[in-house]
Design a protein around this motif. Structure first.
Motif, PDB file in Angstrom:
ATOM      1  N   PHE A   1       0.793  -1.278  -0.214  1.00 45.26           N
ATOM      2  CA  PHE A   1      -0.079   0.115   0.022  1.00 45.26           C
ATOM      3  C   PHE A   1       1.004   1.221   0.006  1.00 45.26           C
TER       4      PHE A   1
ATOM      5  N   ASN B   1       3.101   7.867   4.942  1.00 41.29           N
ATOM      6  CA  ASN B   1       3.124   6.916   6.037  1.00 41.29           C
ATOM      7  C   ASN B   1       4.231   6.010   6.476  1.00 41.29           C
ATOM      8  N   ILE B   2       5.372   6.813   6.381  1.00 46.35           N
ATOM      9  CA  ILE B   2       6.500   5.997   6.949  1.00 46.35           C
ATOM     10  C   ILE B   2       6.995   6.642   8.365  1.00 46.35           C
ATOM     11  N   VAL B   3       7.769   6.076   9.180  1.00 50.53           N
ATOM     12  CA  VAL B   3       8.087   6.461  10.353  1.00 50.53           C
ATOM     13  C   VAL B   3       9.448   7.338  10.275  1.00 50.53           C
TER      14      VAL B   3
ATOM     15  N   ARG C   1       9.530   0.174   0.830  1.00 49.45           N
ATOM     16  CA  ARG C   1       8.972  -0.472   1.674  1.00 49.45           C
ATOM     17  C   ARG C   1       7.867  -1.763   0.897  1.00 49.45           C
TER      18      ARG C   1
ATOM     19  N   PHE D   1       0.782   5.266   0.293  1.00 44.96           N
ATOM     20  CA  PHE D   1      -0.171   6.555   0.730  1.00 44.96           C
ATOM     21  C   PHE D   1       0.205   7.431   0.132  1.00 44.96           C
TER      22      PHE D   1
END
Lengths: 288, 593
Positions: free
Chosen positions: A106, A112-114, A181, A108
């Motif tokens: 997915f 939405n990575i840290v 990722r 985004f």
């Protein structure tokens, strides 16, 4: 380079996952929020054959994100059935849902990575589904996975940034980390929810190209929602238009000429208020 | 000519309006919110007036203090020059070390227990409401009961020594650590977490990669912040026998050795200042200015203006390291391991130092590992005895002391605010009349803030005799140091543009402060004042332990006379009062914010 255009087979034949089968099979999907006051999706039926590159267009609030989030179980349907890779999503138990998610990448809009973690750690987190137990820090992952993560970072051209904190990168670079990722999951499907909406036009083209190229190389089915139709026309097999939670357009891209596309805009945006949002920009190189 | 005409016309109009009564518009119309605000202010003023009378600090009380001045003066004269007796110097050193390690180990215990409890009480981590409620209850309870009360309890179980001190600090710390950890967990970005979940990660993997990795800087800040607080509260615990330097303070006070008492007090102040700067330096070394932290934890340390060299050095090292990084990337084999950037070396060094300190803190002070094994069995029995079966423990003395406690807290808050509001304008860099005044005020604030209020209370009790009066004065000094910093920081955040607007009308400095700055900070002042009241009430429950009036006296007394049900009942009352004030304060703060 482009897949042959496959006419969507009739619904119901999606169970067999042999090549030529359907990766995604959605029937009469209805989703309401706020106790039924908001009808985000209103009877959507879409089948996506394996390997197809599908683009969903529509205004903000037309249900694009809601639709995509149903496909990996971030939302559950109010009515209707959602079948992904032969799994009926609402019936899955938690562990089964997790193992399905491992096969679905997915991407985004907000990456939405840290941000606090290094790039390599973010990429490695794509492999969490393959290993057991929590991990804190890149060194807790086995070496083979670290090698793999480096390869994925190389594919997106960020291997030299591997040990840098992700929030020190630019927006386009962060999205490339997020793509790495997803690829790290070795997914069968990639869902991309307006992956370039928060990037500037030039970077958008590059990131989109990268995403599509990687997915074609790995034979991944792609469902991508986009604002800019011109970005989609270059590579997509099929175009779906959503308005107010309903499918208003479902067409193969091959043979779709400029005039028809303009028709699509009008259909999507009957009032003409958001005309600019869909305009094919003359200067953008990626529109050819 | 035209202008004059206009002017005449306007004054004619005003004249007409005055006759017709429509000029009433010139004063602000009353609406519900305004009525609410003013009645609340009125209520606060009445409460303040009542509390000042209650603690004997009204006009007559002050006259009494002035009349008693000669006696106080002669006592104060007996305190100077402060001295540290050379025959006890070994003891003083070993007790100081004990105090340091007690605070350190106590914070560690608090972290080990508090962080899991905090995570368990976070809505987005723990799905089961019952578990959340239970852990939240533990957190609320350990926050409301002062460390000194826990210390009395543990001294009864394990005997005099460092162990009760560590446990008391640890258990009390759970409250704050747990609450802030839960807040930190609930404040994380949901996006990255969704990203991790959608890769198919399990719940523990999600907690580690999606939640915990986002919380790390906040948790470190919480830990350092708590360590600072524990360094301030540890020195007094010896007063009830829980180890550390407080033991000496008690024995010198008992022996009426005033010079030594003042000496120990000053030693404590110096120690606390040293330890607080240790925390500040660590924080600067770890984060510098790069990390984004939740606003309420962004308590730019009082040292920020003094230890900026730490930051400079860190930056220097980082700049030098970035060159090395490139070389590391060259060899493809080595790049699979995290490179030794200075950032990483720094983090590892700091964690190594803290690990060593942690090990030392369980080795150097004589904890008494034997007691842990033999005496811990008594805890359930103790808890049972502390639970009163009936109301026989209740007495009118308890009621009146509880009212005194609330009075002390309120009066101390009011007095502190009276001085803090004007003073904080001197201690804010943008409103201070000059760099020199600003630095002096900050330095003064720093020193006052580092003086543990209970230690001040000991001095005040010695000087003007025991009772709520001494307790109130001591507390108000502590509260003053605490609140001026918050106010000054709030003032420094006031927007310059608005101030320029007022200055350009030709106003004086004072006019500009009241018109442009005060309205910007007034909500922060109200909100922080309610927080101050909350903190003051917590402290006022224990000043009685050193003779400063309020319920504290009965706490020690009932423990001394082994009246367990009374002690349990009083602890329950303290919990109710502190919790009620906290709820009130939170409610008001939410209203104004």
């Amino acid at each position: 380079m482009k897949q042959d255009n496959i006419v969507p087979p009739d619904a119901g034949s999606g169970n067999a996952l042999a090549s030529g089968g359907n990766a995604v099979e959605v029937k009469d999907l209805v989703k309401t929020f706020d106790n039924g006051n908001v009808r985000a999706l209103d009877g959507v039926s879409i089948s996506v054959p394996v390997g197809q590159l599908l683009v969903i267009i529509g205004l903000s609030g037309s249900g694009k994100s809601t639709f995509l989030r149903h496909l990996n179980g971030l939302h559950l349907p109010t009515e209707g059935s959602v079948e992904v890779l032969g799994n009926v999503i609402p019936d899955l138990k938690r562990p089964e849902l997790r193992s399905l998610r491992r096969d679905i990448g997915f991407v985004f809009q907000q990456f939405n990575i840290v941000g606090r973690l290094t790039c390599i750690e973010n990429v490695l987190s794509g492999a969490l589904g393959r290993i057991r137990g929590p991990r804190i820090g890149a060194m807790m992952y086995p070496k083979s996975l670290r090698v793999e993560a480096f390869e994925q970072l190389e594919r997106v051209g960020l291997a030299d940034r591997a040990w840098q904190r992700t929030d020190t990168l630019s927006g386009g670079q962060q999205q490339r980390v997020a793509i790495a990722r997803s690829l790290m999951q070795k997914p069968k499907i990639v869902l991309a929810d307006e992956p370039v909406a928060s990037l500037d036009p030039e970077i958008s083209g590059q990131v989109m190209e990268l995403l599509v190229q990687c997915c074609i190389e790995d034979g991944i089915t792609v469902l991508c929602s986009l604002h800019q139709v011109d970005l989609a026309l270059g590579w997509a097999d099929r175009l779906i238009g959503l308005r107010d939670g309903k499918v208003v357009l479902d067409s193969l891209v091959k043979g779709l000429d400029q005039e028809e596309v303009m028709g699509v805009y009008r259909e999507l945006d009957p009032t003409g208020e958001k005309e600019n949002e869909y305009r094919v920009s003359e200067t953008d190189p990626s529109s050819q | 000519m035209n202008g004059v005409n206009n002017h005449e016309q306007v004054s004619e109009q005003v004249e007409k309006q005055r006759e017709s009564g429509s000029l009433d518009q010139i004063s602000r119309p009353w609406n519900l919110r305004r009525v609410q605000i003013w009645s609340f202010v009125g209520f606060l003023l009445v409460a303040f007036a009542w509390s000042v009378r209650r603690v004997d600090l009204s006009f007559n009380g002050i006259i009494e203090i002035i009349e008693g001045w000669p006696a106080t003066w002669s006592l104060l004269k007996r305190m100077v020059p402060p001295s540290l007796p050379s025959e006890d110097i070994d003891l003083i050193i070993s007790l100081s070390l004990d105090t340091f390690f007690m605070a350190f180990a106590g914070t560690a215990v608090g972290l080990v227990l508090g962080i899991p409890l905090g995570l368990l009480s976070a809505r987005n981590v723990m799905p089961w409401a019952s578990v959340r409620a239970l852990s939240r209850a533990i957190i609320v309870f350990s926050r409301a009961i002062p460390a000194l009360v826990f210390a009395i309890f543990f001294v009864r179980i394990y005997g005099i020594g460092v162990l009760p001190g560590i446990l008391a600090i640890g258990i009390h710390s759970i409250g704050m650590i747990g609450k802030l950890t839960a807040d930190a967990a609930e404040d994380i970005d949901t996006g990255p977490r969704e990203g991790v979940t959608s890769t198919g990660a399990g719940p523990m993997q999600d907690l580690a990669t999606g939640v915990w990795s986002q919380m790390v800087p906040t948790v470190i800040t919480i830990s350092l912040y708590r360590l600072e607080i524990d360094f301030r509260s540890a020195p007094i615990l010896g007063w009830v026998g829980a180890g550390g330097i407080g033991v000496l303070l008690r024995s010198y006070q008992g022996g009426l050795r005033y010079q030594e008492m003042l000496g120990i007090t000053l030693l404590i102040v110096v120690l606390v200042i040293l330890l607080e700067s240790l925390c500040a330096v660590t924080r600067n070394a770890l984060f510098g200015t790069t990390e984004r932290l939740p606003k309420k934890l962004k308590t730019k340390s009082i040292f920020a203006s003094f230890v900026s060299p730490g930051q400079k050095i860190a930056e220097l090292i980082i700049n030098r390291s970035s060159k090395k990084e490139v070389q590391v990337e060259q060899s493809s084999e080595r790049r699979l391991n995290a490179p030794w950037t200075v950032e990483r070396i720094k983090v590892n060094t700091v964690s190594m130092i803290f690990s060593v300190l942690l090990v030392l803190s369980f080795v150097i002070p004589d904890i008494g590992a034997k007691e842990i094994l033999t005496d811990s069995g008594n805890i359930p029995e103790m808890l049972r005895r502390l639970t009163p079966d009936n109301w026989s423990w209740w007495s009118s003395r308890i009621l009146s002391d509880l009212i005194d406690t609330v009075g002390i807290g309120m009066a101390a808050t009011g007095l502190a605010l009276l001085f803090a509001i004007p003073f904080s304008f001197l201690a804010a860099s943008n409103t201070a009349p000059g760099r020199f005044v600003y630095l002096c005020s900050r330095l003064f604030m720093l020193v006052v803030r580092c003086v543990p209020e209970l230690v001040v209370a000991v001095i005040f009790v010695a000087a003007i005799g025991p009772g709520p009066r001494a307790g109130t004065l001591a507390l108000s000094i502590g509260m003053f140091g605490f609140i001026t910093k918050l106010f000054a920081d709030a003032i420094e955040e006031a927007r310059q543009g608005i101030r320029d607007g007022v200055i350009s009308t030709g106003s004086t400095r004072l006019q500009e402060s009241t018109t442009a700055v005060l309205p910007q900070v007034v909500t922060s002042i109200i909100s922080n004042s309610m927080y101050l009241l909350d903190v003051a009430i917590r402290s006022s429950t224990v000043v009685g332990i050193v003779g400063g009036g309020g319920i504290g006296f009965l706490v020690v007394n009932s423990a001394r006379q082994l009246q367990w049900d009374t002690l349990g009942g009083i602890i329950f009352c303290i919990f109710v009062i502190v919790y009620a004030i906290e709820l009130l304060a939170t409610w008001v703060r939410r209203k104004v914010e």
